[in-house]
Scaffold this active site. Structure first.
Site, short mmCIF file in Angstrom:
data_model
loop_
_atom_site.label_atom_id
_atom_site.label_comp_id
_atom_site.label_asym_id
_atom_site.label_seq_id
_atom_site.Cartn_x
_atom_site.Cartn_y
_atom_site.Cartn_z
N HIS A 137 1.64 -3.54 31.86
CA HIS A 137 1.04 -2.21 31.79
C HIS A 137 -0.48 -2.41 31.84
O HIS A 137 -0.97 -3.43 31.38
CB HIS A 137 1.46 -1.57 30.46
CG HIS A 137 1.09 -0.14 30.28
ND1 HIS A 137 -0.18 0.26 29.92
CD2 HIS A 137 1.82 1.00 30.38
CE1 HIS A 137 -0.20 1.59 29.82
NE2 HIS A 137 1.00 2.06 30.09
N GLN A 156 7.81 -1.31 24.63
CA GLN A 156 9.09 -0.83 25.16
C GLN A 156 10.28 -1.51 24.51
O GLN A 156 11.42 -1.09 24.73
CB GLN A 156 9.15 -1.06 26.69
CG GLN A 156 8.09 -0.31 27.48
CD GLN A 156 8.32 1.19 27.52
OE1 GLN A 156 9.41 1.68 27.24
NE2 GLN A 156 7.28 1.94 27.86
N ASP A 201 3.57 -7.70 24.12
CA ASP A 201 3.48 -6.24 24.14
C ASP A 201 4.90 -5.70 24.01
O ASP A 201 5.67 -5.72 24.97
CB ASP A 201 2.82 -5.79 25.44
CG ASP A 201 2.84 -4.28 25.61
OD1 ASP A 201 3.31 -3.58 24.68
OD2 ASP A 201 2.41 -3.80 26.67
N CYS A 260 1.14 3.34 35.17
CA CYS A 260 0.11 2.47 34.56
C CYS A 260 0.46 1.00 34.78
O CYS A 260 0.19 0.16 33.93
CB CYS A 260 -0.07 2.76 33.07
SG CYS A 260 -0.67 4.41 32.76
N LYS A 293 6.83 6.17 20.96
CA LYS A 293 7.97 5.79 21.81
C LYS A 293 9.21 5.47 20.98
O LYS A 293 10.26 5.11 21.54
CB LYS A 293 7.60 4.57 22.67
CG LYS A 293 6.51 4.85 23.70
CD LYS A 293 6.38 3.69 24.66
CE LYS A 293 5.05 3.65 25.40
NZ LYS A 293 4.84 4.74 26.35
#
Lengths: 157, 434
Positions: B149, B229, B226, B392, B252
């Site tokens: 991202h 998600q 990261d 993104c 999220k």
């Protein structure tokens, strides 16, 4: 919201059968030629608009790009409306189109001025798509300024 | 058929954790609404998830009953607010199995969390007395991937510009997996930090990190994952992952916007210089200079997102109540169903893994040469909410030679009927643009 207000037949026609697509050299070698490449950073749409002019008449407006139906149809309509017009006249049409697109669906377009551009009236109701429709018009204004006609662009949307 | 659904009544049916999706959906008020005259079909949870009543109630209750600033008041409300804020930190620490509550730093979102780490490097680099692990200069390298991202690309590009370090990256295979074939050449003694996406927000790929972690340890670099998600969708255990930092964002994972998390190993956070200066992050301040609080306070300058953190704590309780294993399995079944259903749509090309293994419930695709904006617009007219654009993650679009993609992403409240609505909607898209 009615989808067919957005995807008017005229828009889909211009998208599927674009008029004057492809970047061209000036027919008259004395013409000033300049182009501008604009992108919509949120969706990656791109368009390059090239203007050939003697400083008075826009002899050709050619373009190339990739993007959604709205942006590509808008480039086709732009070509059709402004090619061969005097610069002053062309900018009046430009202004009317920008006004239509900035009007959130409250502006009634004048078909005598905007021709097939009136089909974009529905697009003005979709704020996310206004930029798509304006992309080639903003590129045109930049290209024209570089070719020595008109002012630098002011982005209203 | 790639479907792995175990039919009800089979002896294996009860071997996997399950939950009642209809009951879960009843917890989410927004799922009752109509969009353009159709029932809402929300397939954009990778963008932001919806919030259950339990989280909305926690937010309202905090403001209605316990509102005060934290960490500075002796009065009752201040004490209650501080307890609620610290309690939320403890819930989040437990949720990702952090060894210590103090390893959880509240941020605005994942982007801010990554920037805090990048700027800690930046602030340490010119200081001879800083921890050498955070000092960067010409000849040092930062490694990311092509799958990131923008939030895990741009902060490192800027850091490289500021310090003279070099940015390198893992490529992505045609199947949408991380290409680890050059691992030993990419991650070397020159590498100071490797920052990778755990689950891709665009391809859905879940990266297996074990080999990379081993190499990172071998060369003495640091590893940031990261997990924006992955934390919402899979059970995450930071000890098991053996990362040095992970970042994720509240909105999220059924939480509110405006609150995210940086988790870092305690001894690393303690070695990092502060990034934002202000209230709450200090030990003492004189006009001549200041000393700084221990983590996490050191990285939480100013009034933090108190109510947001409390509501994120409620979100974590909610997810834990259902069970992350059960959520993972539900999404695996949905993904298998969706990959199968989408593969039957003419002219549809899936970007990323086409088998429901090593991937999550986020599927990006192209429908012929119809632009994603047009796909998304027609789907919206049918109530189907998908994301269109470059997500993104422009380098991924470039990698696959398209300017944009259409993405459907699932969560615990997603149903197979909604995937059917997507597939039906795509038929409509084809009709409009045929």
């Amino acid at each position: 919201m009615q989808l067919d207000q957005l995807y008017q037949e005229i828009i889909l026609d211009h998208y599927k059968r674009p008029h004057g697509r492809g970047l061209r050299d000036a027919e008259d070698p004395a013409d000033q030629v300049a182009e501008a490449h604009h992108v919509n950073p949120t969706c990656g749409d791109e368009v390059t608009v090239r203007v050939a002019t003697d400083g008075d008449v826009l002899h050709d407006i050619s373009y190339d790009g990739m993007g959604c139906s709205i942006s590509q149809a808008s480039a086709s309509v732009l070509h059709e409306l402004l090619r061969g017009r005097g610069a002053g006249e062309a900018f009046a049409v430009h202004e009317a189109f920008v006004e239509l697109m900035s009007g959130r669906g409250q502006v009634t377009p004048d078909e005598d001025v905007l021709g097939d551009g009136v089909a974009f009236a529905g697009v003005a109701r979709y704020p996310a798509r206004v930029k798509c429709a304006l992309l080639p018009w903003m590129a045109f204004k930049d290209a024209a300024a570089r070719a020595g006609v008109g002012a630098s662009p002011e982005v209203k949307a | 058929m790639t479907t792995i659904t175990i039919p009800e009544g089979m002896p294996q049916f009860d071997d996997v954790p399950r939950f009642d999706v209809a009951a879960v959906r009843a917890d989410f008020p927004i799922l009752d609404r109509q969009v353009n005259g159709h029932p809402l079909v929300y397939l954009d949870s990778a963008n932001t998830s919806h919030k259950p009543r339990q989280v909305l109630d926690a937010l309202t209750e905090h403001y209605a009953l316990h509102n005060a600033n934290v960490s500075r008041s002796v009065h009752t409300l201040g004490t209650e607010a501080t307890e609620a804020y610290d309690g939320a930190r403890a819930k989040i620490a437990a949720f990702v199995n952090a060894p210590s509550v103090d390893e959880v730093v509240f941020t605005k979102n994942s982007t801010e969390a990554i920037n805090i780490v990048a700027y800690a490097f930046s602030n340490a680099s010119p200081r001879a007395d800083a921890d050498p692990r955070f000092r960067l200069g010409p000849g040092d390298e930062i490694v990311i991937s092509e799958m990131e991202h923008h939030s895990n690309i741009v902060p490192w590009q800027l850091l490289a510009e500021r310090t003279g370090a070099t940015l390198r990256w893992f490529p992505v295979t045609d199947q949408g997996r991380l290409d680890e074939s050059g691992l030993d050449d990419l991650v070397t003694e020159r590498t100071k930090i490797v920052s990778l996406v755990h689950m891709s927000n665009i391809l859905g790929t879940v990266n297996a990190t074990a080999r990379i972690t081993a190499r990172v340890r071998e060369v003495g670099a640091l590893l940031l994952l990261d997990c924006s998600q992955s934390v919402p969708h899979l059970p995450i255990d930071v000890v098991d992952l053996d990362a040095d930092f992970i970042v994720f964002t509240g909105h999220k994972m059924c939480g509110p916007t405006g609150v995210g998390v940086l988790w870092g190993r305690g001894e690393l956070l303690a070695a990092m210089p502060p990034v934002f200066g202000g209230g709450s992050m200090i030990e003492t301040v004189t006009m001549a200079g200041s000393t700084f609080a221990a983590p996490p306070a050191r990285f939480e300058a100013g009034t933090p997102p108190i109510a947001g953190a409390v509501a994120l704590g409620a979100a974590v309780d909610y997810l834990t109540g259902i069970g992350m294993r059960a959520i993972q399995w539900h999404e695996k079944e949905l993904t298998a169903y969706a990959l199968d259903a989408l593969s039957a749509v003419p002219d549809l090309r899936i970007f990323g893994p086409t088998v429901p293994v090593g991937r999550g419930g986020t599927i990006s695709f192209a429908l012929g040469d119809i632009h994603p904006h047009d796909v998304g617009q027609v789907l919206d007219s049918l109530g189907v909410q998908v994301r269109v654009g470059h997500h993104c993650a422009k380098p991924v679009c470039t990698r696959f030679g398209v300017p944009a993609m259409t993405r459907a992403s699932f969560y615990l409240y997603t149903t197979t009927e909604e995937i059917d609505a997507l597939v039906g909607g795509l038929e409509q898209v084809r009709k409009v643009f045929d």
